[in-house]
Scaffold this motif. Structure first.
Motif, PDB file in Angstrom:
ATOM      1  N   VAL A 173       0.914  -1.284   0.043  1.00 34.96           N
ATOM      2  CA  VAL A 173       0.316  -0.060   0.143  1.00 34.96           C
ATOM      3  C   VAL A 173       0.929   1.365   0.048  1.00 34.96           C
ATOM      4  CG1 VAL A 173      -1.794   1.293   1.283  1.00 34.96           C
ATOM      5  CG2 VAL A 173      -1.935  -1.116   1.289  1.00 34.96           C
ATOM      6  N   SER A 174       1.604   1.247   1.077  1.00 31.34           N
ATOM      7  CA  SER A 174       2.767   2.523   1.228  1.00 31.34           C
ATOM      8  C   SER A 174       2.085   3.829   0.442  1.00 31.34           C
ATOM      9  CB  SER A 174       4.011   2.116   0.599  1.00 31.34           C
ATOM     10  OG  SER A 174       4.658   1.017   1.072  1.00 31.34           O
ATOM     11  N   ASP A 175       1.053   4.379   1.180  1.00 29.60           N
ATOM     12  CA  ASP A 175       0.556   5.276   0.468  1.00 29.60           C
ATOM     13  C   ASP A 175       1.110   6.630   0.998  1.00 29.60           C
ATOM     14  OD1 ASP A 175      -1.064   7.499  -0.512  1.00 29.60           O
ATOM     15  OD2 ASP A 175      -3.169   6.505  -0.134  1.00 29.60           O
ATOM     16  N   SER A 176       1.970   7.242   0.288  1.00 31.57           N
ATOM     17  CA  SER A 176       2.947   8.545   0.499  1.00 31.57           C
ATOM     18  C   SER A 176       1.665   9.714   0.469  1.00 31.57           C
ATOM     19  CB  SER A 176       3.689   8.799  -0.469  1.00 31.57           C
ATOM     20  OG  SER A 176       3.302   9.047  -1.720  1.00 31.57           O
ATOM     21  N   ASN A 177       0.559   9.526   0.038  1.00 37.61           N
ATOM     22  CA  ASN A 177      -0.505  10.591   0.495  1.00 37.61           C
ATOM     23  C   ASN A 177      -0.938  10.803   2.045  1.00 37.61           C
ATOM     24  OD1 ASN A 177      -0.514  12.105  -2.157  1.00 37.61           O
ATOM     25  ND2 ASN A 177      -1.751  10.428  -2.890  1.00 37.61           N
ATOM     26  N   VAL A 178      -0.733   9.785   2.742  1.00 35.95           N
ATOM     27  CA  VAL A 178      -1.369   9.730   4.006  1.00 35.95           C
ATOM     28  C   VAL A 178      -0.366  10.368   5.028  1.00 35.95           C
ATOM     29  CG1 VAL A 178      -1.480   8.190   6.108  1.00 35.95           C
ATOM     30  CG2 VAL A 178      -2.514   7.585   3.688  1.00 35.95           C
ATOM     31  N   TYR A 179      -0.824  11.308   5.773  1.00 40.20           N
ATOM     32  CA  TYR A 179      -0.143  12.236   6.687  1.00 40.20           C
ATOM     33  C   TYR A 179      -0.922  12.409   8.033  1.00 40.20           C
ATOM     34  CZ  TYR A 179      -3.036  15.924   5.254  1.00 40.20           C
ATOM     35  OH  TYR A 179      -4.106  16.936   5.119  1.00 40.20           O
ATOM     36  N   PRO A 180      -0.104  12.499   9.087  1.00 39.38           N
ATOM     37  CA  PRO A 180      -1.093  12.549  10.455  1.00 39.38           C
ATOM     38  C   PRO A 180      -1.245  14.192  10.545  1.00 39.38           C
ATOM     39  CG  PRO A 180       1.511  12.913  10.712  1.00 39.38           C
ATOM     40  CD  PRO A 180       1.287  12.462   9.129  1.00 39.38           C
ATOM     41  N   THR A 181      -2.311  14.348  11.233  1.00 35.38           N
ATOM     42  CA  THR A 181      -2.918  15.705  11.695  1.00 35.38           C
ATOM     43  C   THR A 181      -2.983  15.665  13.022  1.00 35.38           C
ATOM     44  OG1 THR A 181      -4.061  16.059   9.783  1.00 35.38           O
ATOM     45  CG2 THR A 181      -4.435  17.423  11.614  1.00 35.38           C
ATOM     46  N   ARG A 182      -1.777  16.184  13.944  1.00 38.73           N
ATOM     47  CA  ARG A 182      -1.582  15.709  15.307  1.00 38.73           C
ATOM     48  C   ARG A 182      -2.881  16.631  16.080  1.00 38.73           C
ATOM     49  NH1 ARG A 182       0.515  18.265  19.259  1.00 38.73           N
ATOM     50  NH2 ARG A 182       1.171  17.275  21.214  1.00 38.73           N
ATOM     51  N   GLY A 183      -3.339  16.152  17.235  1.00 41.49           N
ATOM     52  CA  GLY A 183      -4.232  16.632  18.127  1.00 41.49           C
ATOM     53  C   GLY A 183      -3.745  16.376  19.566  1.00 41.49           C
ATOM     54  N   GLN A 184      -3.808  17.551  20.435  1.00 38.51           N
ATOM     55  CA  GLN A 184      -3.547  17.397  21.821  1.00 38.51           C
ATOM     56  C   GLN A 184      -4.815  17.743  22.414  1.00 38.51           C
ATOM     57  OE1 GLN A 184       0.230  18.196  23.762  1.00 38.51           O
ATOM     58  NE2 GLN A 184      -0.745  19.164  25.642  1.00 38.51           N
ATOM     59  N   VAL A 185      -5.372  16.917  23.421  1.00 37.04           N
ATOM     60  CA  VAL A 185      -6.499  17.236  24.207  1.00 37.04           C
ATOM     61  C   VAL A 185      -6.337  17.063  25.571  1.00 37.04           C
ATOM     62  CG1 VAL A 185      -8.180  16.511  22.593  1.00 37.04           C
ATOM     63  CG2 VAL A 185      -7.103  14.891  24.187  1.00 37.04           C
ATOM     64  N   VAL A 186      -6.871  18.028  26.459  1.00 44.81           N
ATOM     65  CA  VAL A 186      -6.962  17.969  27.987  1.00 44.81           C
ATOM     66  C   VAL A 186      -8.398  17.342  28.307  1.00 44.81           C
ATOM     67  CG1 VAL A 186      -6.464  19.282  30.081  1.00 44.81           C
ATOM     68  CG2 VAL A 186      -5.399  19.933  27.863  1.00 44.81           C
ATOM     69  N   VAL A 187      -8.297  16.578  29.226  1.00 48.95           N
ATOM     70  CA  VAL A 187      -9.194  15.927  29.816  1.00 48.95           C
ATOM     71  C   VAL A 187      -9.566  16.379  31.312  1.00 48.95           C
ATOM     72  CG1 VAL A 187     -10.504  13.701  30.348  1.00 48.95           C
ATOM     73  CG2 VAL A 187      -8.831  13.698  28.286  1.00 48.95           C
ATOM     74  N   ILE A 188     -10.572  16.982  31.359  1.00 45.46           N
ATOM     75  CA  ILE A 188     -10.870  17.540  32.871  1.00 45.46           C
ATOM     76  C   ILE A 188     -11.975  16.829  33.393  1.00 45.46           C
ATOM     77  CG2 ILE A 188      -9.667  19.690  32.470  1.00 45.46           C
ATOM     78  CD1 ILE A 188     -12.646  20.992  32.610  1.00 45.46           C
ATOM     79  N   LYS A 189     -12.311  16.949  34.640  1.00 47.00           N
ATOM     80  CA  LYS A 189     -13.472  16.466  35.420  1.00 47.00           C
ATOM     81  C   LYS A 189     -14.524  17.539  35.409  1.00 47.00           C
ATOM     82  CE  LYS A 189     -15.165  13.723  39.288  1.00 47.00           C
ATOM     83  NZ  LYS A 189     -15.724  12.470  38.584  1.00 47.00           N
ATOM     84  N   ALA A 190     -15.702  17.767  34.938  1.00 47.84           N
ATOM     85  CA  ALA A 190     -16.576  18.770  34.837  1.00 47.84           C
ATOM     86  C   ALA A 190     -18.054  18.198  34.862  1.00 47.84           C
ATOM     87  CB  ALA A 190     -16.239  19.596  33.821  1.00 47.84           C
ATOM     88  N   PRO A 191     -18.515  17.645  36.054  1.00 48.19           N
ATOM     89  CA  PRO A 191     -19.717  17.115  35.965  1.00 48.19           C
ATOM     90  C   PRO A 191     -20.945  18.065  35.471  1.00 48.19           C
ATOM     91  CG  PRO A 191     -18.739  16.965  38.167  1.00 48.19           C
ATOM     92  CD  PRO A 191     -17.810  17.635  37.396  1.00 48.19           C
TER      93      PRO A 191
END
Ligand SMILES: Cc1cc2nc3c(=O)[nH]c(=O)nc-3n(C[C@H](O)[C@H](O)[C@H](O)COP(=O)(O)OP(=O)(O)OC[C@H]3O[C@@H](n4cnc5c(N)ncnc54)[C@H](O)[C@@H]3O)c2cc1C
Length: 348
Positions: A194-212
């Motif tokens: 397959v080795s699809d060179s069109n594939v690339y990452p779009t990185r995301g960072q998330v913060v998980v908080i407690k919020a009832p």
């Protein structure tokens, strides 16, 4: 091995198996092989890191609009089969803001099918926002949902799951395998054959908080990084705060600077997050449960859902490149992939 083999047990692989069953394929004719399975965590396994909800993150070409519509209007089937909202798929109201006006095609499409849809009056929009809507969204508790999805397919239906890393796509075929579905996400970049060179990452960072006290989603789209607040169902009151869309960034690391920026921009957009703080509206008092980073499997040219005939008896169906919308558009991607495999008319 079985007649149908799905490589990958991320959300795209699981939706694909669900669609195979819906089309009447026997569960004993289907197996899944994957290096990472629900319950695992790895930077090479994106699905556990999604926010995740149905949002307006996607583009406005006809196919993308249809993938969203088809998934939104069919998710109730998945929810019902997996035992109701406790499977990790529930409904919450979303408020979505755009700094740049979305296209008429996007606006018309959303208006046509979103439940409890409302335009937000211009006077009620935050400063700098051009357009806003409210509607009833789908919210996923992604890690829980993946595990319940596997349990439904494996324990209730008898689909076989095997942990295995494969180096070349041809390794997925055995003597009686007719069709392999390549649902390898970011793995399609280097999977042999397959080795699809069109594939690339779009990185995301998330913060998980407690919020009832937060029981809704708020999203803001700009021409750079988005700001989003996503309620995670059945999670002991977790709220996912984001985010980033960093193209070609492969790092699994998380950064304090990004955490601070996420907390600042989400509480500015939605000050209600700070309302229940015992010491007043102070970011420092938020209870941070976790910070995580994930790689959206993006692809130049958009998702690849394509049939490749390997030889007279063997077919390979690609189904990857869901970028930041695997949960909200992937059911339709699985539907299209399965219809391609069964060589029926593909309307999507
Ligand atoms: C921060 C963040 C927030 C997001 N929020 C949302 C959201 O709110 N809504 C939404 O719809 N989407 C969201 N997404 C996007 C969503 O997570 C992805 O679109 C989706 O998870 C992609 O699923 P996948 O099955 O294609 O890939 P993956 O989940 O990565 O699964 C790939 C599978 O293939 C297997 N595999 C790969 N290579 C091989 C190999 N060589 N051999 C064997 N197995 C292999 C892996 O082990 C794995 O099982 C978000 C993503 C991130 C990072």
């Amino acid at each position: 091995m079985t007649k149908y083999v799905v490589i990958g047990s991320g959300i795209i692989g699981l939706y694909t198996v669900f669609n195979l069953l819906e089309q009447g394929i026997k569960s004993t004719d289907i197996s899944v092989i994957a290096e990472y399975l629900p319950g695992d965590e790895s930077i090479n396994y994106t699905s556990p890191y999604a926010g995740g909800n149905f949002s307006c993150i996607t583009g406005d070409d006809a196919e993308t609009l249809e993938f969203d519509r088809y998934t939104y209007t069919n998710l109730h089937k998945v929810q019902a089969k997996l035992g109701g909202s406790k499977c990790g798929l529930d409904r919450y109201i979303s408020t979505e803001y755009w700094d740049l006006m979305p296209s008429p095609a996007k606006k018309d499409s959303l208006k046509e099918y979103l439940e409890e849809y409302e335009d937000i009056p211009a006077n009620d929009l935050p400063k700098g926002v051009a357009y806003g809507i409210k509607f009833r969204s789908w919210n996923f508790n992604c890690p829980l949902f993946l595990q319940n999805f596997q349990a439904f397919l494996e324990n209730e239906n008898g689909v076989k799951f095997t942990r295995k890393r494969i180096s070349h796509v041809s390794d997925a075929y055995s003597s009686n395998t007719e069709t392999v579905f390549n649902c390898t996400g970011i793995g399609a970049h280097k999977l042999g054959g397959v080795s699809d060179s069109n594939v690339y990452p779009t990185r995301g960072q998330v913060v998980v908080i407690k919020a009832p006290h937060i029981k809704e989603n708020v999203m803001r789209w700009t021409d750079s990084d988005p700001t989003y607040i996503i309620k995670r169902p059945y999670s002991n009151d977790q709220l996912i705060l984001g985010g980033y869309t960093q193209k070609d960034n492969w790092t699994a690391d998380t950064f304090k600077k990004e955490t601070v920026e996420i907390l600042e921009k989400t509480t500015k957009l939605f000050p209600k997050i700070l309302e229940e703080n015992p010491n007043g509206p102070n970011i420092k008092d938020l209870e941070i449960l976790r910070v995580a980073s994930g790689l959206r499997p993006s692809r130049h040219g958009g998702p690849r859902i394509e049939k490749e005939v390997m030889n007279r008896n063997r077919v390979l169906i690609h189904n990857y490149g869901a970028s930041g919308y695997g949960y909200q558009a992937g059911f339709a991607m699985g539907h299209k992939a399965v219809r391609l495999a069964l060589s029926r008319d593909v309307k999507l």
